[in-house]
Write a protein that holds these residues in place. Structure first.
Motif, PDB file in Angstrom:
ATOM      1  N   PRO A 224       0.810  -1.225   0.000  1.00  0.00           N
ATOM      2  CA  PRO A 224       0.000   0.000   0.000  1.00  0.00           C
ATOM      3  C   PRO A 224       0.841   1.273   0.000  1.00  0.00           C
ATOM      4  CG  PRO A 224      -0.907  -1.590   1.539  1.00  0.00           C
ATOM      5  CD  PRO A 224       0.420  -2.135   1.092  1.00  0.00           C
ATOM      6  N   ILE A 225       1.957   1.275   0.737  1.00  0.00           N
ATOM      7  CA  ILE A 225       2.817   2.460   0.740  1.00  0.00           C
ATOM      8  C   ILE A 225       3.471   2.647  -0.620  1.00  0.00           C
ATOM      9  CG2 ILE A 225       4.965   3.383   1.702  1.00  0.00           C
ATOM     10  CD1 ILE A 225       4.160   2.412   4.397  1.00  0.00           C
ATOM     11  N   TRP A 226       3.855   1.548  -1.275  1.00  0.00           N
ATOM     12  CA  TRP A 226       4.440   1.644  -2.616  1.00  0.00           C
ATOM     13  C   TRP A 226       3.429   2.244  -3.590  1.00  0.00           C
ATOM     14  CZ3 TRP A 226       3.388   0.045  -7.512  1.00  0.00           C
ATOM     15  CH2 TRP A 226       4.443   0.126  -8.444  1.00  0.00           C
ATOM     16  N   ILE A 227       2.187   1.822  -3.502  1.00  0.00           N
ATOM     17  CA  ILE A 227       1.142   2.372  -4.373  1.00  0.00           C
ATOM     18  C   ILE A 227       0.964   3.861  -4.112  1.00  0.00           C
ATOM     19  CG2 ILE A 227      -1.341   2.324  -4.858  1.00  0.00           C
ATOM     20  CD1 ILE A 227      -1.302  -0.662  -4.322  1.00  0.00           C
ATOM     21  N   PHE A 228       0.890   4.243  -2.850  1.00  0.00           N
ATOM     22  CA  PHE A 228       0.688   5.649  -2.508  1.00  0.00           C
ATOM     23  C   PHE A 228       1.851   6.512  -2.990  1.00  0.00           C
ATOM     24  CE2 PHE A 228       0.920   9.247   0.494  1.00  0.00           C
ATOM     25  CZ  PHE A 228      -0.359   9.767   0.318  1.00  0.00           C
ATOM     26  N   GLY A 229       3.063   5.981  -2.872  1.00  0.00           N
ATOM     27  CA  GLY A 229       4.235   6.753  -3.287  1.00  0.00           C
ATOM     28  C   GLY A 229       4.380   6.895  -4.790  1.00  0.00           C
ATOM     29  N   ASN A 230       3.777   5.982  -5.552  1.00  0.00           N
ATOM     30  CA  ASN A 230       3.920   6.023  -7.011  1.00  0.00           C
ATOM     31  C   ASN A 230       2.691   6.560  -7.738  1.00  0.00           C
ATOM     32  OD1 ASN A 230       6.564   4.431  -8.035  1.00  0.00           O
ATOM     33  ND2 ASN A 230       5.838   3.517  -6.128  1.00  0.00           N
ATOM     34  N   MET A 231       1.661   6.916  -6.993  1.00  0.00           N
ATOM     35  CA  MET A 231       0.426   7.394  -7.633  1.00  0.00           C
ATOM     36  C   MET A 231       0.643   8.681  -8.420  1.00  0.00           C
ATOM     37  SD  MET A 231      -2.639   6.700  -4.898  1.00  0.00           S
ATOM     38  CE  MET A 231      -3.750   7.723  -5.883  1.00  0.00           C
ATOM     39  N   THR A 232       1.519   9.544  -7.924  1.00  0.00           N
ATOM     40  CA  THR A 232       1.712  10.852  -8.558  1.00  0.00           C
ATOM     41  C   THR A 232       2.757  10.825  -9.670  1.00  0.00           C
ATOM     42  OG1 THR A 232       3.297  11.429  -6.816  1.00  0.00           O
ATOM     43  CG2 THR A 232       0.996  12.075  -6.472  1.00  0.00           C
ATOM     44  N   ARG A 233       3.308   9.660  -9.959  1.00  0.00           N
ATOM     45  CA  ARG A 233       4.304   9.541 -11.020  1.00  0.00           C
ATOM     46  C   ARG A 233       3.620   9.093 -12.310  1.00  0.00           C
ATOM     47  NH1 ARG A 233       8.978   6.257  -7.590  1.00  0.00           N
ATOM     48  NH2 ARG A 233       9.233   7.832  -5.936  1.00  0.00           N
ATOM     49  N   PRO A 234       3.518   9.978 -13.310  1.00  0.00           N
ATOM     50  CA  PRO A 234       2.770   9.633 -14.522  1.00  0.00           C
ATOM     51  C   PRO A 234       3.274   8.369 -15.210  1.00  0.00           C
ATOM     52  CG  PRO A 234       3.286  11.987 -14.467  1.00  0.00           C
ATOM     53  CD  PRO A 234       4.046  11.347 -13.351  1.00  0.00           C
ATOM     54  N   GLN A 235       4.582   8.150 -15.207  1.00  0.00           N
ATOM     55  CA  GLN A 235       5.127   6.988 -15.894  1.00  0.00           C
ATOM     56  C   GLN A 235       4.773   5.672 -15.180  1.00  0.00           C
ATOM     57  OE1 GLN A 235       6.675   7.155 -18.887  1.00  0.00           O
ATOM     58  NE2 GLN A 235       6.162   9.337 -18.791  1.00  0.00           N
ATOM     59  N   GLN A 236       4.430   5.767 -13.913  1.00  0.00           N
ATOM     60  CA  GLN A 236       4.117   4.577 -13.134  1.00  0.00           C
ATOM     61  C   GLN A 236       2.617   4.325 -13.004  1.00  0.00           C
ATOM     62  OE1 GLN A 236       6.203   2.371 -12.554  1.00  0.00           O
ATOM     63  NE2 GLN A 236       7.669   2.814 -10.943  1.00  0.00           N
ATOM     64  N   ALA A 237       1.794   5.218 -13.544  1.00  0.00           N
ATOM     65  CA  ALA A 237       0.342   5.113 -13.369  1.00  0.00           C
ATOM     66  C   ALA A 237      -0.230   3.771 -13.825  1.00  0.00           C
ATOM     67  CB  ALA A 237      -0.352   6.264 -14.089  1.00  0.00           C
ATOM     68  N   PRO A 238       0.124   3.250 -15.006  1.00  0.00           N
ATOM     69  CA  PRO A 238      -0.438   1.953 -15.415  1.00  0.00           C
ATOM     70  C   PRO A 238      -0.027   0.812 -14.490  1.00  0.00           C
ATOM     71  CG  PRO A 238       0.512   3.112 -17.298  1.00  0.00           C
ATOM     72  CD  PRO A 238       0.958   3.834 -16.077  1.00  0.00           C
ATOM     73  N   VAL A 239       1.231   0.836 -14.031  1.00  0.00           N
ATOM     74  CA  VAL A 239       1.704  -0.216 -13.127  1.00  0.00           C
ATOM     75  C   VAL A 239       0.988  -0.111 -11.778  1.00  0.00           C
ATOM     76  CG1 VAL A 239       3.720  -1.172 -11.958  1.00  0.00           C
ATOM     77  CG2 VAL A 239       3.936  -0.281 -14.272  1.00  0.00           C
ATOM     78  N   VAL A 240       0.760   1.112 -11.321  1.00  0.00           N
ATOM     79  CA  VAL A 240       0.038   1.315 -10.065  1.00  0.00           C
ATOM     80  C   VAL A 240      -1.371   0.745 -10.167  1.00  0.00           C
ATOM     81  CG1 VAL A 240      -0.980   3.059  -8.554  1.00  0.00           C
ATOM     82  CG2 VAL A 240       1.382   3.307  -9.320  1.00  0.00           C
ATOM     83  N   ASN A 241      -2.031   0.939 -11.309  1.00  0.00           N
ATOM     84  CA  ASN A 241      -3.367   0.383 -11.508  1.00  0.00           C
ATOM     85  C   ASN A 241      -3.345  -1.140 -11.427  1.00  0.00           C
ATOM     86  OD1 ASN A 241      -4.873   2.774 -11.865  1.00  0.00           O
ATOM     87  ND2 ASN A 241      -4.202   2.942 -13.987  1.00  0.00           N
ATOM     88  N   VAL A 242      -2.326  -1.737 -11.999  1.00  0.00           N
ATOM     89  CA  VAL A 242      -2.211  -3.203 -11.964  1.00  0.00           C
ATOM     90  C   VAL A 242      -2.001  -3.669 -10.529  1.00  0.00           C
ATOM     91  CG1 VAL A 242      -0.822  -5.170 -12.676  1.00  0.00           C
ATOM     92  CG2 VAL A 242      -1.351  -3.367 -14.323  1.00  0.00           C
ATOM     93  N   VAL A 243      -1.066  -3.040  -9.831  1.00  0.00           N
ATOM     94  CA  VAL A 243      -0.775  -3.438  -8.450  1.00  0.00           C
ATOM     95  C   VAL A 243      -2.004  -3.218  -7.566  1.00  0.00           C
ATOM     96  CG1 VAL A 243       0.664  -2.980  -6.441  1.00  0.00           C
ATOM     97  CG2 VAL A 243       1.676  -2.979  -8.726  1.00  0.00           C
ATOM     98  N   ALA A 244      -2.731  -2.116  -7.795  1.00  0.00           N
ATOM     99  CA  ALA A 244      -3.945  -1.867  -7.019  1.00  0.00           C
ATOM    100  C   ALA A 244      -4.997  -2.940  -7.298  1.00  0.00           C
ATOM    101  CB  ALA A 244      -4.504  -0.486  -7.353  1.00  0.00           C
TER     102      ALA A 244
END
Length: 271
Positions: A224-244
């Motif tokens: 959950p902390i990794w997701i929160f920390g990467n939410m504001t990074r545009p390049q990581q948005a698709p990966v964050v969606n997958v992890v979420a």
């Protein structure tokens, strides 16, 4: 209780709106994880598993997942031991302050997470820091265990209150020792409640972010902390969606199994 046609329709509409508010955002996360567009445009131009492959090879997400699993297993183990012992004390014995003990055990899950986190951070700094023990995985596990104990306690104490103590007394009258009576009689009766409580405790720990923020030291990053920390990074948005999406699926499974076990336990106790 008999409801009129208008009342039934109103209740169904209200329930449908409530479920929509809860589950539509979760479905959108799942759909966005399949969106080929990095910017998560809507509606998606198509569906792809490309980002799932990228997320599977993301070292940061995999490391955070492993930390979450270790923290969840550790907190669940502590909760199973302490929650079960307290449940047996409250359900099987009468002593001064029994109701107070029950209240104190349940209180942590009712407190705001930020209050619990600040209190634990202060306590760890006061007690553990002079001993040379800093914030890390151990403090995260202890922090999660404070509220995981509650779900184990509630499940086990509810099962014990529906189970007569005469079973154990009969076993001991037949010559069984206390531990033998527990192993042969009591444990089979509370086994499903223990499993349900353990699954719920793991799910709570796996999703926790507020208490983790205050109890994790440098380099300790749960999913959950990794997701929160990467939410504001545009390049990581698709990966964050997958992890979420994965986090949602991993949380649903233990909760569903625990609910089924609790339902089976309640049914068997009425038979």
């Amino acid at each position: 209780m008999h409801l009129g046609r208008t009342a039934r329709i109103t209740l169904r509409i209200g329930a449908g709106l409530g479920f929509a508010v809860i589950y539509v955002p979760l479905l959108l996360v799942l759909v966005n994880s399949l969106n080929p567009d990095r910017s998560a445009s809507w509606p998606p131009p198509g569906l792809t598993l490309h980002w799932w492959s990228v997320a599977a090879h993301n070292s940061g997400a995999r490391a955070a997942l492993w930390v979450s699993v270790k923290a969840g297993l550790g907190a669940t183990a502590i909760a199973l031991v302490l929650g079960t012992l307290i449940a047996f004390a409250v359900a099987r014995h009468r002593f001064f302050g029994r109701d107070t003990v029950s209240f104190v055990v349940v209180l942590p899950i009712a407190l705001p997470g930020i209050v619990t986190g600040i209190a634990l951070n202060s306590a760890f700094g006061t007690v553990l820091a002079p001993l040379g023990v800093g914030l890390g995985l151990f403090t995260v596990i202890v922090g999660h265990a404070t509220f995981c104990i509650v779900v184990v306690f509630n499940n086990v104490v509810a099962r014990l209150r529906r189970t007569a103590s005469s079973y154990e007394e009969a076993a001991m009258d037949l010559g069984a020792t206390t531990f033998r009576a527990f192993a042969d009689v009591t444990f089979p009766l509370v086994r499903s409640a223990l499993l349900a409580g353990g699954l719920l405790a793991f799910a709570l720990s796996f999703d926790e972010i507020v208490v983790t923020t205050f109890t994790a030291g440098p380099g300790i990053e749960t999913l959950p902390i990794w997701i929160f920390g990467n939410m504001t990074r545009p390049q990581q948005a698709p990966v964050v969606n997958v992890v979420a999406a994965v986090l949602v699926l991993l949380s649903v499974v233990p909760i569903y199994v625990a609910q089924r076990l609790s339902a089976d336990t309640a049914t068997s106790s009425r038979v």
